[in-house]
Scaffold this motif. Structure first.
Motif, mmCIF file in Angstrom:
data_model
loop_
_atom_site.group_PDB
_atom_site.id
_atom_site.type_symbol
_atom_site.label_atom_id
_atom_site.label_comp_id
_atom_site.label_asym_id
_atom_site.label_seq_id
_atom_site.Cartn_x
_atom_site.Cartn_y
_atom_site.Cartn_z
ATOM 1 N N ALA A 186 -79.470 3.138 -36.263
ATOM 2 C CA ALA A 186 -80.543 2.633 -37.129
ATOM 3 C C ALA A 186 -81.673 2.007 -36.318
ATOM 4 O O ALA A 186 -82.693 1.606 -36.882
ATOM 5 C CB ALA A 186 -79.981 1.609 -38.106
ATOM 6 N N ASN A 187 -81.455 1.910 -34.994
ATOM 7 C CA ASN A 187 -82.443 1.319 -34.102
ATOM 8 C C ASN A 187 -82.755 -0.138 -34.466
ATOM 9 O O ASN A 187 -83.909 -0.549 -34.514
ATOM 10 C CB ASN A 187 -83.729 2.160 -34.082
ATOM 11 N N ILE A 188 -81.671 -0.891 -34.783
ATOM 12 C CA ILE A 188 -81.815 -2.328 -35.011
ATOM 13 C C ILE A 188 -80.811 -3.059 -34.140
ATOM 14 O O ILE A 188 -79.836 -2.471 -33.669
ATOM 15 C CB ILE A 188 -81.636 -2.723 -36.503
ATOM 16 N N ASP A 189 -81.033 -4.333 -33.960
ATOM 17 C CA ASP A 189 -80.156 -5.148 -33.122
ATOM 18 C C ASP A 189 -78.802 -5.324 -33.818
ATOM 19 O O ASP A 189 -78.753 -5.529 -35.035
ATOM 20 C CB ASP A 189 -80.820 -6.503 -32.882
ATOM 21 N N VAL A 190 -77.719 -5.267 -33.042
ATOM 22 C CA VAL A 190 -76.375 -5.372 -33.620
ATOM 23 C C VAL A 190 -76.164 -6.732 -34.296
ATOM 24 O O VAL A 190 -75.500 -6.824 -35.330
ATOM 25 C CB VAL A 190 -75.273 -5.068 -32.570
ATOM 26 N N SER A 191 -76.762 -7.797 -33.742
ATOM 27 C CA SER A 191 -76.608 -9.118 -34.369
ATOM 28 C C SER A 191 -77.336 -9.156 -35.718
ATOM 29 O O SER A 191 -76.883 -9.797 -36.662
ATOM 30 C CB SER A 191 -77.095 -10.228 -33.447
ATOM 31 N N THR A 192 -78.455 -8.445 -35.817
ATOM 32 C CA THR A 192 -79.172 -8.346 -37.098
ATOM 33 C C THR A 192 -78.298 -7.645 -38.131
ATOM 34 O O THR A 192 -78.161 -8.108 -39.268
ATOM 35 C CB THR A 192 -80.501 -7.562 -36.923
ATOM 36 N N LEU A 193 -77.692 -6.533 -37.727
ATOM 37 C CA LEU A 193 -76.815 -5.786 -38.640
ATOM 38 C C LEU A 193 -75.633 -6.651 -39.073
ATOM 39 O O LEU A 193 -75.269 -6.682 -40.246
ATOM 40 C CB LEU A 193 -76.324 -4.503 -37.977
ATOM 41 N N SER A 194 -75.046 -7.369 -38.143
ATOM 42 C CA SER A 194 -73.911 -8.239 -38.457
ATOM 43 C C SER A 194 -74.315 -9.300 -39.484
ATOM 44 O O SER A 194 -73.599 -9.553 -40.450
ATOM 45 C CB SER A 194 -73.405 -8.905 -37.178
ATOM 46 N N ARG A 195 -75.494 -9.896 -39.287
ATOM 47 C CA ARG A 195 -75.970 -10.925 -40.230
ATOM 48 C C ARG A 195 -76.314 -10.311 -41.588
ATOM 49 O O ARG A 195 -76.082 -10.927 -42.625
ATOM 50 C CB ARG A 195 -77.173 -11.669 -39.641
ATOM 51 N N LEU A 196 -76.858 -9.088 -41.585
ATOM 52 C CA LEU A 196 -77.150 -8.411 -42.856
ATOM 53 C C LEU A 196 -75.867 -8.190 -43.653
ATOM 54 O O LEU A 196 -75.806 -8.477 -44.844
ATOM 55 C CB LEU A 196 -77.830 -7.057 -42.609
ATOM 56 N N GLU A 197 -74.825 -7.651 -42.967
ATOM 57 C CA GLU A 197 -73.554 -7.381 -43.645
ATOM 58 C C GLU A 197 -72.924 -8.654 -44.183
ATOM 59 O O GLU A 197 -72.317 -8.661 -45.238
ATOM 60 C CB GLU A 197 -72.570 -6.690 -42.697
#
Length: 197
Positions: free
Chosen positions: A41-52
Motif C-alpha cells: 500500500a506504500n504506507i508506513d507499517v506503524s501507520t497501518l498498525s495504528r489504523l488497524e
C-alpha cells in the motif's frame, strides 16, 4: 438540518470501525503480515498498525491503496463481509495406515491445521528412517494407545494424554495394540510429511 449520529442507528457499525475490521479480516484470510500490506500500500507499517488498532483515523485516500494491497475492491473493504458457513467440509485423507479428517480450512490459521486422526492397528512398525521437519506437533489421544517414537525414546501415549514436541527431533507415531483415535495439530511441513510421506 441535524447531523446524523452513529447512535441514531445503534446496530449500524461506523464506517471507520468496519474498514478496520475488514482490513484485519482480509489480511488474516490472505495470510499477510502488517509489513507486507504496508509495503504493497506504500504506507508506513506503524501507520497501518495504528489504523488497524483504531489509534489513527482512517483517511479516505488510504482506502484505495489498502484495497489494492489486499487484492480487493474498495467496496470489499467498505462493506460488511457476508457471513460464511462455519462448517469445515473437507474430505478425509488416507495415507500410510492413517485416515485424517481436516478440522480446519486450508486457509491461514497461523499455518497450523487440526485433524482428527484414526491410526490403523496395522500401523505398528516405524520406518528405518524417521521424519524430521521444521515446526512443532501436538497430539491428543482420544481412544486407544499411541506409540510415539521420538528420537531415542519409544513412548506409549494413553487415551487422555497429550504430547507436544519439536519436529526437528526424528519422530513417528503408530498403534500399540489396536486402532487409535487422536486429535493432531500440524504445521504445513508436518502436514506434508504425514499426508504425503
Amino acid at each position: 438540518m441535524e447531523a446524523k449520529h452513529d447512535h441514531d442507528h445503534p446496530h449500524e457499525e461506523p464506517v471507520d470501525a468496519r474498514v478496520r475490521r475488514r482490513l484485519r479480516e482480509l489480511r488474516s484470510e490472505r495470510g499477510l503480515t502488517l509489513q507486507q500490506v504496508a509495503e504493497r500500500a506504500n504506507i508506513d507499517v506503524s501507520t497501518l498498525s495504528r489504523l488497524e488498532a483504531g489509534r489513527r483515523r482512517l483517511a479516505l485516500d488510504h482506502v484505495p491503496a489498502l484495497a489494492g494491497a489486499l487484492g480487493v475492491s474498495t467496496d470489499d473493504l467498505l462493506t460488511t463481509a457476508p457471513t460464511q458457513d462455519p462448517r469445515v467440509r473437507e474430505r478425509p485423507r488416507r495415507f500410510d495406515g492413517m485416515t485424517m479428517w481436516p478440522l480446519t480450512r486450508q486457509g491461514p490459521a497461523g499455518g497450523l491445521h487440526a485433524f482428527k486422526v484414526l491410526v490403523s492397528a496395522r500401523r505398528r512398525q516405524p520406518p528405518e528412517r524417521l521424519g524430521v521437519h521444521e515446526g512443532y506437533e501436538w497430539i491428543y489421544v482420544l481412544d486407544g494407545r499411541l506409540r510415539l517414537v521420538l528420537g531415542e525414546s519409544d513412548l506409549t501415549i494413553e487415551a487422555g494424554e497429550a504430547v507436544e514436541f519439536s519436529t526437528w527431533t526424528p519422530h513417528w507415531f503408530g498403534a500399540v495394540d489396536g486402532p487409535v483415535e487422536a486429535l493432531c495439530i500440524f504445521g504445513p511441513q508436518g502436514e506434508r510429511l504425514h499426508l504425503h510421506g
